[in-house]
Design a protein around this motif. Structure first.
Motif, PDB file in Angstrom:
ATOM      1  N   VAL A 139       0.822  -1.220   0.000  1.00  0.00           N
ATOM      2  CA  VAL A 139       0.000   0.000   0.000  1.00  0.00           C
ATOM      3  C   VAL A 139       0.860   1.276   0.000  1.00  0.00           C
ATOM      4  O   VAL A 139       0.361   2.379  -0.257  1.00  0.00           O
ATOM      5  N   ILE A 140       2.142   1.122   0.271  1.00  0.00           N
ATOM      6  CA  ILE A 140       2.999   2.297   0.443  1.00  0.00           C
ATOM      7  C   ILE A 140       3.165   3.097  -0.852  1.00  0.00           C
ATOM      8  O   ILE A 140       2.922   4.320  -0.881  1.00  0.00           O
ATOM      9  N   GLU A 141       3.578   2.436  -1.912  1.00  0.00           N
ATOM     10  CA  GLU A 141       3.950   3.177  -3.119  1.00  0.00           C
ATOM     11  C   GLU A 141       2.776   3.938  -3.733  1.00  0.00           C
ATOM     12  O   GLU A 141       2.897   5.135  -4.016  1.00  0.00           O
ATOM     13  N   PRO A 142       1.607   3.287  -3.938  1.00  0.00           N
ATOM     14  CA  PRO A 142       0.484   4.065  -4.471  1.00  0.00           C
ATOM     15  C   PRO A 142       0.056   5.199  -3.536  1.00  0.00           C
ATOM     16  O   PRO A 142      -0.389   6.259  -3.998  1.00  0.00           O
ATOM     17  N   CYS A 199       0.307  13.675  -0.290  1.00  0.00           N
ATOM     18  CA  CYS A 199       1.056  12.761   0.588  1.00  0.00           C
ATOM     19  C   CYS A 199       2.490  13.263   0.711  1.00  0.00           C
ATOM     20  O   CYS A 199       3.236  13.287  -0.261  1.00  0.00           O
ATOM     21  N   LEU A 200       2.882  13.665   1.909  1.00  0.00           N
ATOM     22  CA  LEU A 200       4.219  14.229   2.145  1.00  0.00           C
ATOM     23  C   LEU A 200       5.184  13.170   2.690  1.00  0.00           C
ATOM     24  O   LEU A 200       6.389  13.271   2.496  1.00  0.00           O
ATOM     25  N   THR A 244      -9.376   5.878  -1.639  1.00  0.00           N
ATOM     26  CA  THR A 244      -8.714   5.346  -2.840  1.00  0.00           C
ATOM     27  C   THR A 244      -8.914   3.841  -2.929  1.00  0.00           C
ATOM     28  O   THR A 244      -9.069   3.155  -1.911  1.00  0.00           O
ATOM     29  N   LYS A 245      -8.866   3.357  -4.161  1.00  0.00           N
ATOM     30  CA  LYS A 245      -9.052   1.921  -4.385  1.00  0.00           C
ATOM     31  C   LYS A 245      -7.976   1.113  -3.642  1.00  0.00           C
ATOM     32  O   LYS A 245      -8.270   0.095  -3.003  1.00  0.00           O
ATOM     33  N   VAL A 270      -8.788   1.099   0.160  1.00  0.00           N
ATOM     34  CA  VAL A 270      -9.993   0.324   0.486  1.00  0.00           C
ATOM     35  C   VAL A 270      -9.697  -1.176   0.352  1.00  0.00           C
ATOM     36  O   VAL A 270     -10.050  -1.972   1.234  1.00  0.00           O
ATOM     37  N   ASN A 271      -9.018  -1.555  -0.731  1.00  0.00           N
ATOM     38  CA  ASN A 271      -8.638  -2.967  -0.916  1.00  0.00           C
ATOM     39  C   ASN A 271      -7.746  -3.453   0.221  1.00  0.00           C
ATOM     40  O   ASN A 271      -7.909  -4.567   0.737  1.00  0.00           O
ATOM     41  N   PHE A 272      -6.804  -2.610   0.574  1.00  0.00           N
ATOM     42  CA  PHE A 272      -5.866  -2.912   1.662  1.00  0.00           C
ATOM     43  C   PHE A 272      -6.622  -3.155   2.968  1.00  0.00           C
ATOM     44  O   PHE A 272      -6.407  -4.155   3.658  1.00  0.00           O
TER      45      PHE A 272
END
Lengths: 95, 95
Positions: free
Chosen positions: A26-29, A36-37, A69-70, A73-75
């Protein structure tokens, strides 16, 4: 106003490998999102089943968008039933 | 190896002002220590009696030295009996 998040995730031992993968994915997206800072994952040195995200967002609105975000939510769905505890704190920097 | 700390401090309501002062006062001498890379105080937006430190230290040794400094020992003594809870996590950054 910039907003920070400290999210603590304690994982059931039998799901440790699977959840660890999901936490990393989930980090990169998330880092690619507008506003996102910082989005950094940590692991507890003394309790390796505990992970901590430290996040910095440009505004409350950016954080709200992140939650919709998709990938997020998936995460979140993927974690269901696999955690001992989840604690999410919304913070402001004061010093 | 760099080490991070997330320290969560939940204050008894009757000591909120006094403890808030003490939390702010420990910051500057801590930032002056060798090996202190970041020492930042946050307040929970939804629960203002909750404070969170996010700290980055150059090494485990630097953190151990911090715990023995006069300003930190005085600070810890000053908090005795004034907190609902205190949680200190030692973390490593993993992503």
């Amino acid at each position: 106003m910039e907003i920070r998040v400290v999210a603590t995730v304690i994982v059931k031992p039998e799901f440790l490998s699977e959840v660890s993968d999901a936490l990393h994915e989930v980090i990169e997206p998330s880092r690619q999102e507008v506003g996102c800072l910082q989005y950094e994952l940590h692991r507890d040195i003394d309790h390796p089943e505990t992970f901590v995200f430290y996040e910095r967002w440009a505004s409350k609105e950016a954080l709200l968008k992140h939650n919709d975000t998709k990938h997020f939510v998936n995460f979140a769905q993927h974690l269901e039933g696999k955690l001992v505890a989840l604690d999410i704190k919304r913070l402001k920097s004061v010093a």
